[in-house]
Enzyme design. Sequence first.
Site, short mmCIF file in Angstrom:
data_model
loop_
_atom_site.label_atom_id
_atom_site.label_comp_id
_atom_site.label_asym_id
_atom_site.label_seq_id
_atom_site.Cartn_x
_atom_site.Cartn_y
_atom_site.Cartn_z
N LYS A 1 34.42 56.00 35.40
CA LYS A 1 35.68 56.31 34.70
C LYS A 1 35.96 57.81 34.72
O LYS A 1 37.11 58.23 34.84
CB LYS A 1 35.63 55.80 33.25
CG LYS A 1 35.54 54.29 33.12
CD LYS A 1 36.86 53.61 33.41
CE LYS A 1 36.73 52.13 33.79
NZ LYS A 1 36.02 51.33 32.81
N LYS B 1 35.12 44.96 44.44
CA LYS B 1 35.25 43.70 43.71
C LYS B 1 36.69 43.48 43.28
O LYS B 1 37.47 44.45 43.23
CB LYS B 1 34.31 43.69 42.51
CG LYS B 1 34.57 44.78 41.50
CD LYS B 1 33.54 44.76 40.40
CE LYS B 1 33.73 45.92 39.46
NZ LYS B 1 34.38 45.67 38.21
N LYS C 1 41.31 44.04 37.68
CA LYS C 1 42.60 43.83 37.01
C LYS C 1 43.61 44.89 37.37
O LYS C 1 44.78 44.59 37.54
CB LYS C 1 42.39 43.85 35.49
CG LYS C 1 41.82 42.55 34.97
CD LYS C 1 41.96 42.50 33.45
CE LYS C 1 40.66 42.09 32.83
NZ LYS C 1 39.87 43.17 32.25
#
Length: 334
Positions: A115, A197, A200
């Site tokens: 992040k 992967k 969202k």
Amino acid sequence: MYKQKEIVLSGIRPTGFLHLGNYFGAMRNYVRMQEEYECYFFVADWHSLTTHPDTKELKQSVLRVVAENIAAGINPQKACLYAQSTVPEIAELYLLLNMLAYKGELEKTVTFKDKVRLQPENVNAGLLTYPVLQAADILIHRSKYVPVGKDQEQHLEMARNFAQRFNYRYGDVFPEPQAFNYGSDLVKVPSLDGSGKMSKSENQMVTLYLADDDDLIRKKVMKAKTDSGPTEPGTEMPEYIKNLFLLMSLVSDESTISLFKQQYNNASIRYGDMKKALADDMVKFISPIRERANNLLDDTASLQKIIKDGGEKARISAQKTIEAVREKLGVNYY
Ligand code: TYM
């Protein structure tokens, strides 16, 4: 003799549309576990603020996550379905666990480092203590099993550490929670280009969402990365072809999978045919979930009632844990 059911908990952040990774990594387990365990499934709306501070779409996203969970098979009569922010006891436990979490270990967390790379302009304290809030989510119901995908493994290990530290310092309150997946190892559903992967909010054209319409599903699958195919039998499979077979194993039947495996092995496979079969099976799998979710989303009042009832039920369990925690800490004054 009546045996008390073991406790299960899991959560999903409302940061975008749910996808096949969420389904096969987590929700598929929820649906089965609700038959056997005392289950708590929640929408992690506080967690989403660590990366999505703008709340304009938050409410709608929370409703969508609830609707998609029900559409995927969660029965709110069997499993307690709620929103994190409706259970303030979680915040109290988070505060207390923060005293048992160390800056060094939080800074080393893989998701934190990711992040920081993605949003260097907003490295907030919530991001650093994200695993502590997640531990509070889990421990607030004294949960034993946590159905999650592979990416959550480290967070679960941290939750166990925080639970152990609390128990050691103040006395036993918490079991040590374990990541859970029926069958075997935790799952990672790859993106359609095999580069990472499904996610969202990133990689949208290589992620299959439960809300995608049939044409879009077909388009995404047909664009999945392939090559001209093996030229001789026994060729080793490249990673992106393995991924296609993995996706096929999630939604297609045995005979379809073994047909294309056989064709691969004798170097006669045509990837266009394989992708068409995969797209058909993806459409068959996703479209009923999408339709059910859309119907549920038309009835906001019912979804709100589910969230309200779920929150009330979750608070009863959470309050019991907080009472035990306060007692062990000795902050029960009267
Ligand atoms: P989140 O919202 O990113 O994802 C929800 C669930 O879906 C799984 N998942 C995947 N599994 C396999 N392949 C993928 N490509 C894939 N993408 C996502 C995740 O592992 C997860 O199980 N930190 C959590 C939310 C959370 C939580 C909790 C989970 C907050 N508190 C307490 C469990 C217990 C998260 O970001 O999940």
